[in-house]
Design a protein around this motif. Structure first.
Motif, PDB file in Angstrom:
ATOM      1  N   PHE A  27     -10.402 -52.617  43.181  1.00 22.00           N
ATOM      2  CA  PHE A  27      -9.156 -53.408  43.692  1.00 22.00           C
ATOM      3  C   PHE A  27      -8.463 -52.385  43.850  1.00 22.00           C
ATOM      4  CE2 PHE A  27     -10.405 -56.610  40.171  1.00 22.00           C
ATOM      5  CZ  PHE A  27     -11.014 -57.350  40.786  1.00 22.00           C
ATOM      6  N   GLY A  31      -2.069 -48.351  45.405  1.00 27.54           N
ATOM      7  CA  GLY A  31      -2.799 -47.211  45.930  1.00 27.54           C
ATOM      8  C   GLY A  31      -2.412 -45.905  45.782  1.00 27.54           C
ATOM      9  N   THR A  32      -1.069 -45.873  44.977  1.00 27.97           N
ATOM     10  CA  THR A  32      -0.691 -44.490  44.705  1.00 27.97           C
ATOM     11  C   THR A  32      -1.247 -43.918  43.759  1.00 27.97           C
ATOM     12  OG1 THR A  32       0.660 -45.635  42.930  1.00 27.97           O
ATOM     13  CG2 THR A  32       1.734 -45.463  44.957  1.00 27.97           C
ATOM     14  N   THR A 108       2.606 -51.291  41.817  1.00 28.05           N
ATOM     15  CA  THR A 108       2.551 -52.575  41.031  1.00 28.05           C
ATOM     16  C   THR A 108       2.435 -52.476  39.705  1.00 28.05           C
ATOM     17  OG1 THR A 108       0.192 -52.737  41.313  1.00 28.05           O
ATOM     18  CG2 THR A 108       1.482 -53.490  43.200  1.00 28.05           C
ATOM     19  N   ASP A 164       4.945 -45.027  31.796  1.00 26.01           N
ATOM     20  CA  ASP A 164       5.984 -45.231  30.865  1.00 26.01           C
ATOM     21  C   ASP A 164       6.392 -46.735  30.882  1.00 26.01           C
ATOM     22  OD1 ASP A 164       7.931 -42.511  30.831  1.00 26.01           O
ATOM     23  OD2 ASP A 164       7.220 -42.731  33.102  1.00 26.01           O
TER      24      ASP A 164
HETATM   25  C1  LIG Z   1       3.669 -37.874  42.300  1.00 25.70           C
HETATM   26  C2  LIG Z   1       3.489 -39.015  40.922  1.00 25.70           C
HETATM   27  C3  LIG Z   1       4.323 -39.055  39.875  1.00 25.70           C
HETATM   28  C4  LIG Z   1       4.285 -40.259  39.011  1.00 25.70           C
HETATM   29  N1  LIG Z   1       5.133 -40.217  38.034  1.00 25.70           N
HETATM   30  C5  LIG Z   1       5.002 -41.285  36.986  1.00 25.70           C
HETATM   31  C6  LIG Z   1       5.902 -41.224  35.827  1.00 25.70           C
HETATM   32  O1  LIG Z   1       6.400 -40.551  35.643  1.00 25.70           O
HETATM   33  N2  LIG Z   1       5.678 -42.379  35.005  1.00 25.70           N
HETATM   34  C7  LIG Z   1       4.785 -43.292  35.288  1.00 25.70           C
HETATM   35  O2  LIG Z   1       4.524 -44.380  34.474  1.00 25.70           O
HETATM   36  N3  LIG Z   1       4.002 -43.366  36.423  1.00 25.70           N
HETATM   37  C8  LIG Z   1       3.821 -42.317  37.300  1.00 25.70           C
HETATM   38  N4  LIG Z   1       3.008 -42.290  38.435  1.00 25.70           N
HETATM   39  C9  LIG Z   1       2.032 -43.218  38.617  1.00 25.70           C
HETATM   40  C10 LIG Z   1       2.802 -44.423  39.430  1.00 25.70           C
HETATM   41  O3  LIG Z   1       3.208 -45.115  38.398  1.00 25.70           O
HETATM   42  C11 LIG Z   1       1.102 -45.108  39.521  1.00 25.70           C
HETATM   43  O4  LIG Z   1       0.389 -44.457  40.488  1.00 25.70           O
HETATM   44  C12 LIG Z   1       1.408 -46.542  39.989  1.00 25.70           C
HETATM   45  O5  LIG Z   1       1.889 -47.283  38.982  1.00 25.70           O
HETATM   46  C13 LIG Z   1      -0.103 -47.213  40.130  1.00 25.70           C
HETATM   47  O6  LIG Z   1       0.243 -48.602  40.681  1.00 25.70           O
HETATM   48  P1  LIG Z   1      -0.454 -48.922  42.111  1.00 25.70           P
HETATM   49  O7  LIG Z   1      -0.087 -50.287  42.440  1.00 25.70           O
HETATM   50  O8  LIG Z   1      -0.210 -48.027  43.078  1.00 25.70           O
HETATM   51  O9  LIG Z   1      -1.980 -48.998  41.690  1.00 25.70           O
HETATM   52  P2  LIG Z   1      -3.329 -48.527  42.489  1.00 25.70           P
HETATM   53  O10 LIG Z   1      -3.336 -47.030  42.740  1.00 25.70           O
HETATM   54  O11 LIG Z   1      -3.442 -49.513  43.546  1.00 25.70           O
HETATM   55  O12 LIG Z   1      -4.492 -48.987  41.529  1.00 25.70           O
HETATM   56  C14 LIG Z   1      -4.511 -48.148  40.189  1.00 25.70           C
HETATM   57  C15 LIG Z   1      -5.628 -48.766  39.344  1.00 25.70           C
HETATM   58  O13 LIG Z   1      -5.611 -50.122  39.035  1.00 25.70           O
HETATM   59  C16 LIG Z   1      -6.406 -51.184  39.627  1.00 25.70           C
HETATM   60  N5  LIG Z   1      -5.716 -52.219  39.908  1.00 25.70           N
HETATM   61  C17 LIG Z   1      -4.825 -52.449  40.646  1.00 25.70           C
HETATM   62  N6  LIG Z   1      -4.336 -53.654  40.594  1.00 25.70           N
HETATM   63  C18 LIG Z   1      -5.198 -54.367  39.989  1.00 25.70           C
HETATM   64  C19 LIG Z   1      -5.417 -55.750  39.530  1.00 25.70           C
HETATM   65  N7  LIG Z   1      -4.460 -56.690  39.798  1.00 25.70           N
HETATM   66  N8  LIG Z   1      -6.158 -56.133  38.429  1.00 25.70           N
HETATM   67  C20 LIG Z   1      -6.839 -55.074  38.040  1.00 25.70           C
HETATM   68  N9  LIG Z   1      -7.055 -53.861  38.575  1.00 25.70           N
HETATM   69  C21 LIG Z   1      -6.047 -53.616  39.524  1.00 25.70           C
HETATM   70  C22 LIG Z   1      -6.973 -50.205  40.708  1.00 25.70           C
HETATM   71  O14 LIG Z   1      -8.419 -50.610  40.874  1.00 25.70           O
HETATM   72  C23 LIG Z   1      -7.047 -48.879  40.159  1.00 25.70           C
HETATM   73  O15 LIG Z   1      -8.085 -48.561  39.264  1.00 25.70           O
HETATM   74  C24 LIG Z   1       3.214 -40.950  39.342  1.00 25.70           C
HETATM   75  C25 LIG Z   1       2.482 -41.119  40.480  1.00 25.70           C
HETATM   76  C26 LIG Z   1       2.537 -40.041  41.458  1.00 25.70           C
HETATM   77  C27 LIG Z   1       1.593 -40.116  42.415  1.00 25.70           C
END
Ligand SMILES: Cc1cc2nc3c(=O)[nH]c(=O)nc-3n(C[C@H](O)[C@H](O)[C@H](O)COP(=O)(O)OP(=O)(O)OC[C@H]3O[C@@H](n4cnc5c(N)ncnc54)[C@H](O)[C@@H]3O)c2cc1C
Ligand code: SF4
Length: 316
Positions: A27, A31-32, A108, A164
């Motif tokens: 999924f 995408g971050t 998310t 966090d």
């Molecule tokens: C430079 C940088 C600094 C950061 N600093 C912090 C920080 O200080 N503290 C912190 O907590 N986070 C930090 N993050 C991380 C950031 O919080 C996560 O990248 C973000 O929360 C991921 O969410 P997303 O929706 O983009 O996930 P995605 O990248 O889209 O997905 C992440 C994973 O979750 C899966 N997934 C997504 N949605 C679902 C679903 N509904 N059901 C099942 N599987 C799913 C995907 O397949 C993938 O494996 C940082 C990221 C970056 C790039």
């Protein structure tokens, strides 16, 4: 980046069924995390299922007086929600301590829980890493281990969980709601959601293949002072060396969860009985089984001092 196919899911059940049906499917939400890992070829899904079109982006009050947070609610929206700020301040503060404004706008709720470790060797494809490539070894053991786990680790992996938000969810006793490929749904207590590494550090949660997170539910508010304190190398835009999420009641009782110390948010309910006696007593119970490396032994006194500051702030 390796080539992959792409589809947009139209319902949660359909997304879960598609993920189970298609080999190498993942999924994608904000995408971050996933896109970074794909660019480095650490993750190489053959098929992406975009869940952003699913109607899972609302926060609703539950009949029990809690909150049901859709899997696609963005971190920014969750932190800013009036009910979250008023009744679950710990969650709001933990979210705002993470990443940056731009990232939180995309990230998310589900993706945050499932983000992968920040162990430097996990990102270095020239190094052995049991999490990235099962059976290849662990470069962090005997290597650079300063940011890594002090408790709950194994001979196969000493990584930490970087979220966090997950620390707050653990203290708040959240439940992760899912749908599986056969359409059945279940709720997983957050305490049972993230796994310790054991012999299979590549398996990080108790989700089964294809299982989609649809929401995270919080029980009704418990009151108290909500404090999240994160200690890191830079004042912002850095992951926790150690973090403390606490809910402290007027009489000094409460709850404590830690980030930056283990493969999952670390909470030992029995240790909370020591809260009125102070940080040293709580930390002694919380980290009784700690096995730090020489490089990260500093995390033990750091937890005690950070918790001490949190308890003092709560009293103040
Ligand atoms: C430079 C940088 C600094 C950061 N600093 C912090 C920080 O200080 N503290 C912190 O907590 N986070 C930090 N993050 C991380 C950031 O919080 C996560 O990248 C973000 O929360 C991921 O969410 P997303 O929706 O983009 O996930 P995605 O990248 O889209 O997905 C992440 C994973 O979750 C899966 N997934 C997504 N949605 C679902 C679903 N509904 N059901 C099942 N599987 C799913 C995907 O397949 C993938 O494996 C940082 C990221 C970056 C790039
Ligand atoms: S600690 Fe875990 S993630 Fe880091 S190199 Fe070892 S196996 Fe890989």
């Amino acid at each position: 980046m390796k080539p992959f196919t792409y589809e947009r899911a139209h319902s949660p059940a359909e997304a879960a069924a598609a993920a189970a049906r298609t080999e190498g499917a993942k999924f994608i939400a904000g995408g971050t995390n996933l896109l970074d890992l794909m660019k480095l070829e650490i993750e190489t899904p053959m098929h992406l299922i975009d869940v952003n079109g699913l109607a899972l982006d609302t926060i609703e009050t539950t009949p029990e007086g809690g909150l049901r947070i859709g899997a696609l609610v963005r971190n920014t929206a969750l932190a800013a929600d009036e009910r979250v700020r008023r009744d679950y301040g710990l969650l709001s503060r933990a979210l705002l301590a993470g990443a940056s404004g731009q990232l939180r706008n995309k990230a998310t709720t589900a993706g945050n829980l499932l983000q992968r470790t920040r162990c430097p060797y996990f990102y270095d494809t020239n190094q052995p890493c049991n999490k990235r490539q099962p059976g290849s070894g662990c470069a962090a053991i005997g290597g650079f281990s300063r940011p890594l786990a002090v408790i709950g680790a194994s001979d196969a992996c000493i990584a930490t969980h970087p979220s966090d938000m997950a620390v707050a969810m653990r203290a708040l006793d959240a439940t992760v709601e899912t749908v599986r490929s056969d359409g059945t749904t279940r709720g997983i207590a957050i305490a049972d959601f993230h796994r310790l590494p054991g012999d299979t550090p590549d398996i990080e949660t108790t989700l089964v293949p294809g299982e989609l997170i649809t929401a995270v539910t919080l029980p009704k508010p418990v009151g108290g002072k909500h404090i999240y304190r994160k200690v890191r190398d830079r004042a912002s835009y850095a992951f926790a060396l150690v973090s403390v999420g606490a809910i402290v009641q007027r009489d000094g009782t409460g709850r404590v969860a830690l980030g930056g110390v283990a493969h999952r948010p670390w909470r030992v309910e029995a240790a909370e009985a020591e809260m009125p006696r102070g940080a040293k007593a709580v930390t002694g119970r919380l980290l009784a089984e700690a096995r730090p490396t020489q490089e990260n032994a500093f995390k033990l006194p750091l937890v005690e001092r950070t918790l001490g500051a949190v308890l003092a702030e709560a009293k103040g």
